[in-house]
Design an enzyme around this catalytic site. Structure first.
Site, PDB file in Angstrom:
ATOM      1  N   ASP A   1     -26.156  21.262  72.164  1.00 14.35           N
ATOM      2  CA  ASP A   1     -24.933  20.794  71.517  1.00 14.35           C
ATOM      3  C   ASP A   1     -24.017  21.983  71.262  1.00 14.35           C
ATOM      4  O   ASP A   1     -24.455  23.138  71.215  1.00 14.35           O
ATOM      5  CB  ASP A   1     -25.243  20.048  70.214  1.00 14.35           C
TER       6      ASP A   1
ATOM      7  N   ASP B   1     -30.101  33.054  71.188  1.00 16.08           N
ATOM      8  CA  ASP B   1     -28.943  32.463  70.522  1.00 16.08           C
ATOM      9  C   ASP B   1     -28.311  33.506  69.606  1.00 16.08           C
ATOM     10  O   ASP B   1     -27.715  33.174  68.599  1.00 16.08           O
ATOM     11  CB  ASP B   1     -29.378  31.228  69.717  1.00 16.08           C
TER      12      ASP B   1
ATOM     13  N   GLU C   1     -28.220  21.507  66.571  1.00 13.09           N
ATOM     14  CA  GLU C   1     -28.205  22.812  65.905  1.00 13.09           C
ATOM     15  C   GLU C   1     -26.882  23.068  65.204  1.00 13.09           C
ATOM     16  O   GLU C   1     -26.848  23.620  64.102  1.00 13.09           O
ATOM     17  CB  GLU C   1     -28.480  23.915  66.928  1.00 13.09           C
TER      18      GLU C   1
ATOM     19  N   HIS D   1     -30.466  25.148  72.115  1.00  9.73           N
ATOM     20  CA  HIS D   1     -29.739  23.911  71.809  1.00  9.73           C
ATOM     21  C   HIS D   1     -28.633  23.687  72.836  1.00  9.73           C
ATOM     22  O   HIS D   1     -28.038  24.627  73.351  1.00  9.73           O
ATOM     23  CB  HIS D   1     -29.178  23.927  70.387  1.00  9.73           C
TER      24      HIS D   1
END
Length: 457
Positions: free
Chosen positions: A87, A178, A151, A85
């Site tokens: 964001d 992540d 996310e 992701h």
């Protein structure tokens, strides 16, 4: 050797490109950054094409867009789908940052910026590993990328995108970076993630703010009441008091608990790093168990009344709090949200009204350690780091892992390279340059080992 030489000779460019991405304030939670979120998506589309993708496109959603890219070199070869992701969390409070959160600073071989580790730095490693493989004609697997922009706000539109694009997303495994490792001396692979139930509560008393002298002691104070209600959600042993909350919690065996606690952990260093005198949590469990295999309930924010400069003697009309619960295997996010809502409303005295608003949630997930994909990841760490990685349970949540399994039928490998000290979601978030470059090298090795193991399957 050719790939490593390519990575080494392009190291500074790889760092510079990440810094350019980190300068974009792609905060998905705040609408004032909407254009910046779109800018980050376009940045990634261009970089995928530059790295060698045959196709890179932006898919609009009801919220922020999904970036998709692919390179299919041979339909007979295995396909790896990379998820990440672009964001980031809000950078507030800005005043607690030592340097501006969207003006990246390199200090002591670390990159300081919002999103440096979560997840721009870790996600971008995959694009640079992809470039290294395409540039040296050593791509061993077909590659697909699905990089979303929501996310940090619950991936509200990702499930719809996945359902509408199942053929496009067809693959053999999903690879995600992540998560974190224990330390740079002790690499690890996350095999378990906790689920999440995230809610907002509102307690309302009188129909307006009141003078605390005229009405204090005669009318319920919503802030006082809210604090009392929250306090009752745990007992003196740190045990959550919501009826039915633990009914489906998976209890580990003694052997499983012992294995979990074999992971390197220095309690003194842990307390020193956090500047705390004592740890705190559910009685009867170690710190590693509390953050990996036990459910939690925490207040993430609380507000009401007057919080400006100086004094204002007011009895507020409303009080609010945001509350998250981390869940473990067999706990269902929707069921826990319902149990919380019913119990919290039952705690309210007749002097106030209570509103509970669910925000987002997700199911816990546990991945197997006997799969070809896990073995490939383990071998990649062995080759790059010189040590066999330790399987660990992570306290965080990536709700889409369970969704990928249910919608695409695909298992996920959680191959993270962050450190707990990276301060994700906090001021002064950072990511080590060593981890960034070593992560690229390790990802390349994963593809090589995965292709080889699939071939002899």
């Amino acid at each position: 050797m050719e790939i490593n030489n390519f990575i080494d000779s392009n190291k500074q460019r790889f760092i510079d490109e990440l810094i350019d991405l980190l300068r974009i304030p792609s905060v998905s939670a705040d609408s004032k950054f909407k254009d910046d979120v779109a800018k980050a998506a376009n940045f990634l589309k261009d970089k995928l094409l530059a790295a060698g993708a045959d196709l890179a496109e932006i898919h609009e959603t009801a919220g922020h867009p999904v970036v998709y890219g692919e390179k299919i070199i041979d339909p007979q070869l295995p396909t790896v789908l990379v998820y990440g992701h672009y964001d980031v969390q809000p950078a507030d409070p800005y005043e607690l940052w030592d340097s501006p959160p969207f003006d990246p600073l390199i200090k002591d071989e670390r990159i300081y910026a919002r999103g440096a580790c979560d997840d721009k730095g870790q996600m971008y490693m995959h694009i640079k590993a992809f470039e290294a493989m395409t540039s040296t004609n050593s791509l061993a697997c077909n590659m697909k990328f699905m990089i979303e922009g929501e996310e940090e706000v619950g991936s509200d539109n990702l499930e719809h995108f996945v359902r509408e694009n199942k053929d496009k997303l067809n693959a053999d495994v999903i690879l995600i970076s992540d998560t974190s490792i224990i330390s740079n001396d002790n690499p690890s692979i996350t095999v378990g993630l906790r689920g999440l139930s995230y809610l907002e509560v509102e307690v309302t008393g009188p129909n307006r703010d009141l003078h605390s002298g005229v009405y204090g002691g005669a009318v319920a104070n919503p802030i006082n009441t809210l604090c009392e209600m929250i306090s009752s959600l745990k007992d003196e042993n740190g045990h959550i008091t919501i009826p039915g909350f633990y009914d489906k919690v998976e209890e580990l065996t003694k052997d499983e608990r012992n294995a979990l606690n074999e992971a390197p952990f220095d309690l003194a260093s842990y307390k020193k790093e956090l500047d705390i005198d004592q740890i705190h949590g559910e009685d009867g469990y170690t710190t590693l168990e509390r953050v990996g295999v036990r459910p939690t309930l925490d207040v993430n924010g609380i507000w009401g009344g007057y919080i400006g400069e100086g004094a204002k003697t007011v009895l507020p009309s409303k009080a609010h709090a945001k509350i998250s619960m981390r869940l473990v295997p067999n706990q269902d996010s929707e069921e826990i949200t319902k149990l919380f809502t019913e119990h919290f409303k039952s705690l309210a005295p007749e002097s106030v009204k209570v509103k509970v608003t669910p925000h987002h949630g997700g199911q816990p997930a546990v991945t197997k350690t006997d799969s070809i994909a896990y073995k490939a990841a383990s071998k990649a760490f062995e080759d790059a780091w010189g040590k066999t990685p330790i399987p660990t349970r992570d306290g965080g949540s990536i709700p889409i892992v369970a969704m990928f399994k249910s919608e695409l039928g695909l298992n996920t490998v959680l191959m993270g390279f962050g450190l707990d000290s990276d301060a994700i979601h906090s001021p002064n978030e950072s990511y080590g340059i060593f981890n960034y470059i070593k992560g690229i090298e390790t990802i390349v090795l994963f593809h090589q080992h995965f292709a080889r193991l699939k071939k002899i399957e």
